[in-house]
Every structure is written in C-alpha cells, then in structure tokens.
Design a protein around this motif. Sequence first.
Motif, short mmCIF file in Angstrom:
data_model
loop_
_atom_site.label_atom_id
_atom_site.label_comp_id
_atom_site.label_asym_id
_atom_site.label_seq_id
_atom_site.Cartn_x
_atom_site.Cartn_y
_atom_site.Cartn_z
N LEU A 13 39.79 32.54 49.16
CA LEU A 13 38.36 32.82 49.26
C LEU A 13 37.59 31.61 48.77
O LEU A 13 37.85 31.10 47.67
CB LEU A 13 38.01 34.05 48.42
CG LEU A 13 36.52 34.41 48.33
CD1 LEU A 13 35.94 34.76 49.70
CD2 LEU A 13 36.33 35.59 47.35
N THR A 36 29.73 39.33 48.63
CA THR A 36 30.59 38.32 48.00
C THR A 36 31.34 38.93 46.83
O THR A 36 32.53 38.67 46.64
CB THR A 36 29.76 37.09 47.58
OG1 THR A 36 29.21 36.48 48.76
CG2 THR A 36 30.61 36.07 46.84
N ILE A 40 35.28 39.05 46.24
CA ILE A 40 35.88 38.56 44.99
C ILE A 40 36.83 39.62 44.42
O ILE A 40 37.96 39.31 44.02
CB ILE A 40 34.80 38.18 43.96
CG1 ILE A 40 34.05 36.93 44.41
CG2 ILE A 40 35.40 37.99 42.57
CD1 ILE A 40 32.76 36.66 43.64
N ALA A 43 39.94 39.70 46.50
CA ALA A 43 40.79 38.54 46.23
C ALA A 43 41.52 38.70 44.89
O ALA A 43 42.72 38.39 44.79
CB ALA A 43 39.94 37.26 46.24
N LYS A 44 40.83 39.18 43.89
CA LYS A 44 41.46 39.36 42.58
C LYS A 44 42.54 40.46 42.64
O LYS A 44 43.62 40.27 42.09
CB LYS A 44 40.40 39.70 41.53
CG LYS A 44 39.55 38.49 41.17
CD LYS A 44 38.28 38.83 40.43
CE LYS A 44 38.49 39.28 39.02
NZ LYS A 44 37.20 39.45 38.30
N ILE A 50 40.56 31.86 44.42
CA ILE A 50 39.11 31.85 44.63
C ILE A 50 38.59 30.49 44.19
O ILE A 50 38.86 30.04 43.07
CB ILE A 50 38.41 32.95 43.79
CG1 ILE A 50 38.94 34.34 44.16
CG2 ILE A 50 36.89 32.88 43.98
CD1 ILE A 50 38.49 35.44 43.21
N VAL A 71 33.74 36.19 39.03
CA VAL A 71 34.89 35.28 39.08
C VAL A 71 35.36 34.91 37.67
O VAL A 71 36.04 33.89 37.47
CB VAL A 71 34.63 34.01 39.93
CG1 VAL A 71 34.40 34.36 41.37
CG2 VAL A 71 33.49 33.18 39.37
#
Length: 182
Positions: A13, A36, A40, A43-44, A50, A71
């Motif tokens: 990402l 977004t 995030i 992705a985590k 990231i 993040v």
Amino acid sequence: MARYALNRDNTALLIIDIQEKLASIMKYKEQIIDNTKILITAAKEMNMPIIVTEQYPKGIGPTIADIKEAVDNKEAFEKTNFSAYIGKIKEALDATGRKKVIITGMETHICVFQTARDLIENGYEVFIARDAVCSRTKENFLNGLELMKDVGAVISNTEAIVFDLLKIAGTPEFKVLSKLIK
C-alpha cells in the motif's frame, strides 16, 4: 485476468501526500481519509507493507493526524519530486519484493498519476482506489484516472480491493474489515 487480481503476499500500500494543507482544499477529503484508513487496516491485518509519502512538508504540512495515527506514526518519506517512485521511496518499495501496489492519495492528476506511470514503467502492477484519491477539481480527478487507466493501472475502489485481498468470508480478517465497510 491475473492483472486484475490482488494477492496479499505480493501487494503493498502506497499513501501519497495526504497532508494537512493539501487536504484542507479537497472537497472529498473525508472520504479519501476514511477509505485510506480502511485500506491501512486491511494492509495491517494482512501483513502488507505500507509506505507513506509527503510532498514538501515544510510548505504543505505533515501527513494528517488520522492517517499518521492509523499507520502507527510511521515516518513518512519526504519528497519534492511529484512522482513518489524516486530515491529512498523507490528503494523501500523495491525492497518489499512486492510487484502490485495499491495507491491512495492526493492529487490524482499530479503525484498519483506520475507515481503510477513510473511504477508501471518499472514493472509494477498498479491499483488505484478511485474513492481514496482526489484532486482539487472534478475535471482533474477524472483526467488523472483516465491517464492512469491509459498507461495500464487498474482503476478500482476500496471495497473491491479489500474483498479481493480477503478472497473468502468468515476469516478473522474478514470479521475485522467487514465492520469497516458499511
């Protein structure tokens, strides 16, 4: 069809320039920030890298607080080039070994487009979350999407991206992420 498929083990990402002063002049900033943050979280949950960039933070300000917090206050890569595929950002992305990149950020027709173009030129497959990118004007936003599609990016959306990465329902990740998509 593989060009249109995302796989968590081969995807990163990239969050481009969602900064205070830039966000303040964007009509759809809340949507961009919210989507977004969903990406995030995805992705985590899926252990995807990231990378966050900031365009000339001395003038445009830092990454907005909501994104920084999401993040885990990860340090953003500063840049003055419009494309983010340069220098330490390029090195960090290349080091992930991932060949598919999901992009969110500002502005669609400038930094997002130039980054997508450069990534594609260097062998990456790019996925644009169209509901997580924006420009100051609708015309520039639409033109940016058109340019990216023309150079080979896949234009998608947050929900389609998240569910493609998930592949199946009922997993622990699905339970976390499905609550975010309403």
